[in-house]
Design a protein around this motif. Structure first.
Motif, mmCIF file in Angstrom:
data_model
loop_
_atom_site.group_PDB
_atom_site.id
_atom_site.type_symbol
_atom_site.label_atom_id
_atom_site.label_comp_id
_atom_site.label_asym_id
_atom_site.label_seq_id
_atom_site.Cartn_x
_atom_site.Cartn_y
_atom_site.Cartn_z
ATOM 1 N N LYS A 64 0.970 -1.232 0.037
ATOM 2 C CA LYS A 64 0.175 0.000 -0.007
ATOM 3 C C LYS A 64 0.822 1.254 0.054
ATOM 4 N N GLY A 65 0.188 2.270 -1.011
ATOM 5 C CA GLY A 65 0.971 3.395 -0.932
ATOM 6 C C GLY A 65 2.394 3.513 -1.785
ATOM 7 N N ARG A 66 2.702 2.158 -2.147
ATOM 8 C CA ARG A 66 3.860 1.735 -3.152
ATOM 9 C C ARG A 66 3.446 1.345 -4.476
#
Length: 116
Positions: A64-66
């Protein structure tokens, strides 16, 4: 039957980015979700991300977020944009599709190595 073909794997340095693509062919009209899984050396295959025909996305906490998954169900393609890559992201990445009626399909995988 559905055939899935992945592309875009390779060697990248830690902190770098890579984009994986998967294209489905054959009986694709009833595919509802397209996912990415990965399998690190000597480990089990695990879920990475999913997009469904309505555009809803789901991610494993580790990415998540990457990572960003995007799908085009008109073309039956799914991409995985991976950023801020870490050595622990090293794995064979598999494309997976699930169709109405319960049929599911796997690609052959594409290797991603994150190393300096």
């Amino acid at each position: 039957q559905v055939q899935l073909e992945e592309s875009g794997g390779g060697l990248v340095q830690p902190g770098g980015s890579l984009r994986l693509s998967c294209a489905a062919s054959g009986r694709t009209f009833d595919i509802y979700t397209m996912d990415w899984y990965r399998q690190a050396p000597e480990k089990q295959r695990v879920f990475v991300a999913r997009v469904n025909r309505n555009g809803v996305t789901t991610y494993d906490d580790s990415v998540k977020g990457r990572f960003t998954i995007s799908g085009d169900f008109a073309k039956t393609t799914v991409d995985l944009q991976m950023t801020t890559l870490k050595p622990e992201d090293t794995a064979v990445y598999y494309c997976y599709a699930w169709a109405y009626g319960g049929n599911d399909y796997w690609g052959r995988g594409t290797h991603v190595t994150v190393s300096s």
